[in-house]
Motif scaffolding. Structure first.
Motif, short mmCIF file in Angstrom:
data_model
loop_
_atom_site.label_atom_id
_atom_site.label_comp_id
_atom_site.label_asym_id
_atom_site.label_seq_id
_atom_site.Cartn_x
_atom_site.Cartn_y
_atom_site.Cartn_z
N LEU A 1 -33.12 6.05 -21.56
CA LEU A 1 -34.06 6.83 -22.38
C LEU A 1 -34.11 8.33 -22.04
O LEU A 1 -34.49 9.14 -22.88
CB LEU A 1 -35.47 6.25 -22.26
N LEU A 2 -33.78 8.69 -20.79
CA LEU A 2 -33.89 10.10 -20.39
C LEU A 2 -32.77 10.94 -20.96
O LEU A 2 -31.66 10.45 -21.20
CB LEU A 2 -33.88 10.23 -18.86
N ARG A 3 -33.09 12.22 -21.14
CA ARG A 3 -32.02 13.18 -21.39
C ARG A 3 -31.34 13.46 -20.05
O ARG A 3 -31.96 13.30 -19.01
CB ARG A 3 -32.60 14.51 -21.86
N PRO A 4 -30.10 13.97 -20.08
CA PRO A 4 -29.47 14.36 -18.82
C PRO A 4 -30.38 15.35 -18.07
O PRO A 4 -30.96 16.24 -18.69
CB PRO A 4 -28.18 15.04 -19.27
N PRO B 1 -38.93 -1.55 -28.75
CA PRO B 1 -38.34 -1.24 -30.05
C PRO B 1 -37.59 0.10 -30.14
O PRO B 1 -37.32 0.57 -31.24
CB PRO B 1 -39.59 -1.21 -30.95
N PHE B 2 -37.25 0.73 -28.99
CA PHE B 2 -36.58 2.04 -29.09
C PHE B 2 -35.24 1.91 -29.81
O PHE B 2 -34.41 1.07 -29.46
CB PHE B 2 -36.37 2.66 -27.70
N ARG B 3 -35.07 2.80 -30.79
CA ARG B 3 -33.85 2.79 -31.59
C ARG B 3 -32.72 3.56 -30.91
O ARG B 3 -31.53 3.34 -31.16
CB ARG B 3 -34.20 3.43 -32.94
N THR B 4 -33.11 4.51 -30.04
CA THR B 4 -32.10 5.38 -29.44
C THR B 4 -32.53 5.80 -28.04
O THR B 4 -33.72 5.72 -27.70
CB THR B 4 -31.90 6.64 -30.33
N GLY B 5 -31.58 6.24 -27.25
CA GLY B 5 -31.89 6.75 -25.91
C GLY B 5 -31.72 8.26 -25.90
O GLY B 5 -31.61 8.90 -26.93
N GLY B 6 -31.75 8.83 -24.68
CA GLY B 6 -31.53 10.26 -24.53
C GLY B 6 -32.62 11.12 -25.12
O GLY B 6 -32.38 12.26 -25.53
N PRO C 1 -25.99 2.62 -22.35
CA PRO C 1 -26.54 1.68 -23.34
C PRO C 1 -27.94 1.23 -22.93
O PRO C 1 -28.33 1.38 -21.77
CB PRO C 1 -25.57 0.50 -23.26
N PRO C 2 -28.70 0.67 -23.87
CA PRO C 2 -30.01 0.13 -23.49
C PRO C 2 -29.81 -1.06 -22.54
O PRO C 2 -28.89 -1.84 -22.74
CB PRO C 2 -30.61 -0.34 -24.82
N PRO C 3 -30.65 -1.17 -21.51
CA PRO C 3 -30.51 -2.32 -20.61
C PRO C 3 -30.94 -3.59 -21.35
O PRO C 3 -31.73 -3.53 -22.28
CB PRO C 3 -31.48 -2.00 -19.47
N SER C 4 -30.40 -4.73 -20.90
CA SER C 4 -30.74 -5.97 -21.60
C SER C 4 -31.79 -6.79 -20.85
O SER C 4 -32.15 -7.87 -21.29
CB SER C 4 -29.48 -6.80 -21.85
N PHE C 5 -32.29 -6.27 -19.71
CA PHE C 5 -33.39 -6.92 -18.99
C PHE C 5 -33.08 -8.35 -18.59
O PHE C 5 -33.95 -9.20 -18.58
CB PHE C 5 -34.69 -6.88 -19.82
N LEU D 1 -36.48 -0.80 -14.62
CA LEU D 1 -37.08 0.50 -14.90
C LEU D 1 -36.07 1.63 -14.69
O LEU D 1 -35.98 2.55 -15.50
CB LEU D 1 -38.32 0.71 -13.99
N VAL D 2 -35.30 1.53 -13.62
CA VAL D 2 -34.29 2.56 -13.36
C VAL D 2 -33.21 2.54 -14.44
O VAL D 2 -32.78 3.58 -14.94
CB VAL D 2 -33.70 2.39 -11.95
N LEU D 3 -32.80 1.34 -14.85
CA LEU D 3 -31.77 1.23 -15.89
C LEU D 3 -32.30 1.69 -17.25
O LEU D 3 -31.58 2.31 -18.04
CB LEU D 3 -31.26 -0.21 -15.97
N LEU D 4 -33.58 1.41 -17.50
CA LEU D 4 -34.19 1.88 -18.75
C LEU D 4 -34.29 3.41 -18.76
O LEU D 4 -34.02 4.05 -19.78
CB LEU D 4 -35.60 1.27 -18.91
N ALA D 5 -34.67 3.97 -17.61
CA ALA D 5 -34.78 5.43 -17.51
C ALA D 5 -33.43 6.09 -17.78
O ALA D 5 -33.34 7.09 -18.47
CB ALA D 5 -35.30 5.82 -16.13
N ARG D 6 -32.39 5.47 -17.24
CA ARG D 6 -31.05 6.02 -17.43
C ARG D 6 -30.67 6.05 -18.92
O ARG D 6 -29.96 6.93 -19.38
CB ARG D 6 -30.06 5.15 -16.65
#
Ligand SMILES: C[S@@+](CC[C@H](N)C(=O)[O-])C[C@H]1O[C@@H](n2cnc3c(N)ncnc32)[C@H](O)[C@@H]1O
Ligand SMILES: [Zn+2]
Lengths: 455, 124
Positions: free
Chosen positions: A354-357, A286-291, A413-417, A347-352
């Motif tokens: 959700l993580l900050r630079p 349910p994450f609304r935003t990344g970074g 963007p959020p990954p679509s799995f 997981l790697v795409l999700l990290a990209r």
């Protein structure tokens, strides 16, 4: 020019030694210079000499590195006894300022026991240092330690046999004992009020928190948090942490109120740093935003004890309408297998996302060692490899992977799995056979190659 | 827990529910207030990621009026403001109740401080 320090290491987890050193020096912003020769950097040996700018940096290493037993300012070294003393004498300007301090002398060896008569003799041989301060056993202001390093004895010999045939000798002033022993004890799973059968052990959980650069002011997330081991160690080092798991029972325990994961956090005094724990499938998150995250630390399900699962039905069928469930009664949610190769790519795409630079992803990649190639680690634009440390359990192994989100990158963007997205971002790797693809099948097949009929 | 910082990061993720799916509305809540460590860097670092309107409205729905309708500029954030923000984000814990989507009506139940955000098959 840096000063020389002697690090006395625990022998275990040689592969983690340099990644940990790199992480902790990066976290606190100082330089560590390693020895030039490969032999002197050998991570399976108990001692390593490094250069640091000041004692404070040595203290930080002792306080944070899980593999460090103690750190000394180097006063002398040699492959012979004579060399050691010559080197100590030539370093007089480093130690003469302590001649009036209260002090204590320690003589010890690794893989060997020095007979007590020779111990006395060794201490006497340092007479030229002219230490005049009082000799105090407890709280001496200076502790001088002499070490002899012997090769590992594989036969059952007496601990004192071959006395004097050491590989190297070192002499140093103790800066600080490592916190590792007490931390490993503190986080010992068996002493924990709540844990489960896939709970990560204390030492590795601590190492992972170090790889994640856990510190105050940061937010760290475990998307497969289970009973929470890495949340606790990361929080202990000051970070705020957030966990989620598809199986609420892992976090809650059976009829525990407060939930088990919160009880353990409380035991470690870090309950207030657990931002929240939520039940959801990471592939339907349910994450609304990344970074938003400074690090992700995780031990994804290997599929050895329990196969990875995600919400959904394996084969397309008409969808029955179920009533809304109030609790995570797992049987009321449809699940399908989640292939490990897909999981790692996701997981790697999700990290990209959700993580900050500059944020880190620290995770375990199980792998059937014979087939392992570096290509097994999913690589995509925006995520770079920092470290890759193998733990070998014989026929299978796992690798602790540390990755970093690039600092100069766009928002992702959020990954679509789904397979199409993996293919678009990772290309061929997303489907190529690799050491962890089909890991579960191989584990149970004793790691023989599929189709191998011999035996 | 659920804290408002978490609440501010999560949206309804039922399939097809993509508009008006944030913020989720709290319902039938049982609240606890618990002190948390004050860390300015953490708050300042997080601020750009917050949906301010949603945070203020949600705090009001839980009877906390301490936040201004628009956040002050970074150089004008005084300790008083940061303390209020700290309290709202980190010290209000929703232990029981539910979060409800204004768009599709999905109910995410919270029990013992842990929200269940799993989806049913027809919602995937
Ligand atoms: C190896 S365990 C992690 C153990 C944890 N590190 C600990 O110390 O307790 C993996 C966890 O992943 C969870 N899991 C499996 N599939 C998942 C999914 N699709 N989304 C979220 N969690 C999942 C399992 O319920 C399990 O608790
Ligand atoms: Zn909705």
């Amino acid at each position: 020019m840096g000063r020389k320090y002697l690090i006395y290491y625990a022998i275990a987890h040689a592969e983690f030694r340099f990644p940990e050193l790199q992480s902790i020096s990066e976290l606190f912003g100082f330089q560590v210079s390693l020895p030039d020769s490969e032999e002197d950097r050998d991570p399976t040996r108990p001692f390593m000499i490094v250069e640091l700018d000041e004692d404070r940096h040595a203290r930080l290493l002792a306080q944070r590195c899980i593999l460090v037993k103690a750190i000394y300012e180097l006063l002398g070294e040699g492959v012979t006894y004579e060399q050691l003393h010559a080197s100590t004498k030539s370093n007089k300007s480093i130690w003469d300022k302590y001649q009036q301090n209260s002090f204590r002398f320690e003589v010890t060896a690794v893989n060997h026991t020095i007979p007590s008569e020779r111990k006395v003799k060794i201490m006497e041989d340092f007479e030229y240092m002219e230490f005049q301060g009082p000799i105090t056993l407890a709280d001496a202001s200076v502790v001088l330690t002499y070490f002899e390093e012997y090769p590992i004895k594989h036969t059952l010999r007496k601990r004192t046999e071959g006395d004097g045939d050491f590989d190297r000798a070192f002499f140093g002033r103790l800066i600080e004992e490592g916190a590792c022993r007490s931390l490993k004890h503190k986080f010992d799973v068996k002493q924990r009020v709540y844990y489960g059968n896939t709970t990560m052990d204390a030492e590795i959980s601590l190492l992972m928190a170090n790889q994640a650069l856990a510190a105050p002011g940061k937010l760290i997330y475990d998307p497969y948090c289970g009973t929470g081991s890495m949340l606790f160690t990361s929080a202990f080092f000051g970070a705020m942490v957030f966990g989620s798991d598809i199986d609420g029972r892992q976090m809650r325990g059976k009829n525990l109120n407060p939930p088990g994961i919160f009880q353990s956090a409380d035991q470690y005094g870090v309950l207030n740093r657990i931002l929240d724990c939520c039940t959801f499938d990471i592939t339907r998150n349910p994450f609304r935003t990344g970074g938003i995250l400074d690090a992700i630390v995780s031990d994804p399900p290997y599929g050895v004890r329990a196969g990875a699962k995600r919400l959904g039905r394996a084969k397309e069928r008409p969808v029955p309408r179920a009533p809304l469930e109030t609790y995570e009664n797992t049987t009321s949610y449809v699940r399908k297998p989640y292939e490990l190769g897909d999981l790692t790519a996701d997981l790697v795409l999700l990290a990209r996302y959700l993580l900050r630079p500059g944020g880190r992803l620290v995770w375990f990649l199980p792998t059937a060692s014979e087939e392992y190639q570096d290509v097994d680690i999913p690589v995509c634009e925006g995520m770079e490899l920092v470290a890759n440390s193998e733990q070998n359990f014989g026929k299978w192994g796992r690798r602790l992977i540390t990755m970093r989100k690039s600092t100069n990158c766009p928002e992702y963007p959020p990954p679509s799995f789904d397979p199409a997205y993996r293919m678009a971002e990772l290309g061929d790797q997303a489907t190529a056979p690799s050491g962890h693809r089909g890991f579960r099948e191989k584990y149970f097949a004793g790691f023989k190659k599929i189709g191998d009929s011999s035996n | 827990m659920v804290r408002l910082i978490t609440h501010n990061l999560l949206a309804c993720h039922v399939r097809g529910c993509t508009t008006n799916n944030f913020p989720l509305a709290f319902k039938d809540v049982e609240i606890q207030l618990r002190e948390a460590e004050f860390n300015q860097d953490f708050l300042r670092g997080f601020l750009p990621k917050l949906e301010w309107r949603a945070l203020v409205d949600t705090a009001k729905s839980l009877n906390d009026q301490s936040l201004p309708d628009t956040p002050p500029a970074p150089e004008q954030m005084d300790t008083e403001f940061l303390k209020a923000l700290h309290h709202v984000l980190l010290e209000i814990h929703v232990e029981e109740g539910a979060m409800v989507c204004a768009n599709c009506g999905h109910v995410y139940p919270i029990s013992n401080g842990i929200p269940n955000m799993l989806l049913q098959e027809h919602e995937l």
